[in-house]
Scaffold this motif. Sequence first.
Motif, short mmCIF file in Angstrom:
data_model
loop_
_atom_site.label_atom_id
_atom_site.label_comp_id
_atom_site.label_asym_id
_atom_site.label_seq_id
_atom_site.Cartn_x
_atom_site.Cartn_y
_atom_site.Cartn_z
N LEU A 359 11.03 2.82 -4.34
CA LEU A 359 11.56 2.60 -3.03
C LEU A 359 10.76 1.38 -2.46
O LEU A 359 9.45 1.39 -2.53
CB LEU A 359 11.33 3.86 -2.41
N PHE A 516 18.48 -1.87 -1.53
CA PHE A 516 18.00 -1.79 -0.08
C PHE A 516 16.59 -1.43 -0.11
O PHE A 516 15.80 -1.47 -0.95
CB PHE A 516 18.72 -0.33 0.39
N TYR A 517 16.09 -1.24 1.33
CA TYR A 517 14.77 -1.15 1.58
C TYR A 517 14.82 -0.40 2.70
O TYR A 517 15.82 -0.24 3.55
CB TYR A 517 13.76 -2.67 1.98
N ILE A 518 13.58 0.32 3.11
CA ILE A 518 13.62 1.22 4.25
C ILE A 518 12.96 0.24 5.35
O ILE A 518 11.90 -0.12 5.21
CB ILE A 518 12.88 2.40 4.00
N GLU A 523 15.67 3.77 8.18
CA GLU A 523 16.93 3.56 7.90
C GLU A 523 17.05 2.53 6.52
O GLU A 523 16.11 1.55 6.16
CB GLU A 523 17.94 2.97 8.84
N LYS A 524 18.28 2.91 5.62
CA LYS A 524 18.39 1.96 4.37
C LYS A 524 18.96 0.76 4.96
O LYS A 524 19.83 0.54 5.77
CB LYS A 524 19.20 2.71 3.33
N GLN A 526 20.15 -3.47 3.75
CA GLN A 526 20.25 -4.35 2.55
C GLN A 526 19.43 -5.56 2.83
O GLN A 526 19.59 -6.31 3.85
CB GLN A 526 21.65 -4.65 2.40
#
Length: 663
Positions: A359, A516-518, A523-524, A526
């Motif tokens: 993540l 994706f990243y947080i 929230e996810k 792109q």
Amino acid sequence: MAAAVSLTFPDGSVKKYDAGTTGRDVAESISKSLAKKAVAIVLDGELRDLADPVTDGAIEIVTRDDPRALELIRHDAAHVLAEAVQELWPGTQVTIGPVIENGFYYDFKRVHPDTREDWPFTPEDLPLIEKKMREIIQRNEPFTKEIWDREKAKDTFANMGEAYKVELVDAIPEDQEIRIYRQGRWFDLCRGPHMDSTGRIGSAFKLMKVAGAYWRGDSTKPMLTRIYGTAWANQKDLDQYLHMLEEAEKRDHRRLGREMDLFHFQEEGPGVVFWHAKGWRMFQNLLSYMRRRIEDDYDEVNAPQVLDNSLWQTSGHWGWYRENMFAVTCADDEAEDNRVFALKPMNCPGHVQIFKHGLKSYRELPIRLAEFGAVHRYEPSGSLHGLMRVRGFTQDDAHVFCTEDQLEAEILKINDLMMSVYEDFGFQEVVVKLATRPEKRVGTDAMWDHAEDILKRALARMEAESGGRIKAGINEGEGTFYGPKFEYTLKDAIGRDWQCGTTQVDFNLPERFGAFYIDKDSEKKQPVMIHRAIVGSLERFLGILIESHAGHFPLWFAPLQVVVATITQEADDYAISVAKRLKDAGLQVQTDLRNEKINYKVREHSHAKVPVILVCGRREAEEGTVNVRRLGSRDQVSKSLDEIVTLLVDEATPPDIKRKTGA
């Protein structure tokens, strides 16, 4: 007759003309001298015949010394070439004759009048053809355009035995008119435009070579003879171009590669390089340099060479790029896991997988992944060209995963790195062009608008802050299928352009792979992906360097930096000690203790482009000195061993290390 046409001139003035007024009439209305110099017009950005009637729009009068007239000079020369061939050898069929970079060509089908067998042209035919071309130009025949009925055109060419022209007429869309251009009695099917007469071509042209070429580029169709020529506005420009070609031949990296014992190619490995020891050392010098330049900002990774084709389907390459990919299966058809794999043609899908592993938080962005990745791409055998066009090569590849807010800053940071690298290798003049959306692409128009706007802003800033080093431009429709890009073009020592680095913005690949990243709101989101290569293919860049430097590399980059050669055997022990001293100081050194005359040794090592030859004889051994001979210089300088070691160590220190250490 009432004025019916409104023309806007470059100075902003607007004038009215009668309907039916031609470009020549407009030029004469301005001045008789302009009309004499005029060869064409540009109407609303389109180059047109001087005899064409004008319509409402912006107009420019093109004179023969206008750079835009060069294409017309070459186009007209191609027509004169075809007429000359048919005057000399009646019955020869003419096919197509376009303008190309720096010249033109025309393809012919000639058969022997007695045997009726194919009768290709040879280089020995060129002087005769060129002489006939000069006669035609001296006639100063006018170019005139006619619009023919399609059936008339086909019947006329069929009756002349011009089967290829009949085929070309059939290929013209029904909604387009059939244009015929005459020059005296000779005529040809052509879209135009042309200048007003053959005399305008001038004398600054030369036929260059002959080659075989399949009709329409299809190997299943007949082989034709292609005659290449070059044409310029004046003799000075022609002479400069021919001199550049002479220099290019001397600098051909394939020839220098043999002379310097760097690499070779052979049939069993088409399009892949067999590196010799000195060539591999040069390759590693470049790799080490590039690795040092990125070590503070990038994480170097390595993705697999072979991946299941499902990954390439997801990326889009299997659909968009498959004809350039090598598919791989197990040699044993009965193997349990005999899936279809692909040798990677690029590194980006693998880097997305590395980014996705674990993540990622917005606080970690930008994440910059670099790889000196070996890739393989299928190139037709006819297009392979030494190090410049290969099937297997190594990219100095990197991918930056960032937020949209970070995108412009990252692009500018990449540009700074690129410009510094190019300067270290002696390239001062750089053209950066924005390649915009191609016709076939993925993603929405809104996405493309957004990406192109960011690159346009960055390009304007890069040009403004470059101090004149960067010239900006646009390559309409030349972007990749997934995003727009910058293309960096370098000018070498003899004025040739080489496209090397790229910076590509990609909103599509992360989406396709679900990367994706947080973000700060948990929230996810792109990421934006930037693809960048500075030298591109290391192999190709080495070819460019060999030709630009003509093998005369700066000491820090030379694969063999010093040869210590003896005049007499009495100096052998001293020469060996000199070589050891230099090797201990980090230089690449060889000794030449052969029982040969020193002039022979110097000549041989100079031919191999060794930058420094240190000559040792009895006197040098007694005094602790060396006689220094530099590549390209006849001067000989005597220096103490301590002095030459200090001097050469400084020269052999790469520029990036000097900057870092303040040396």
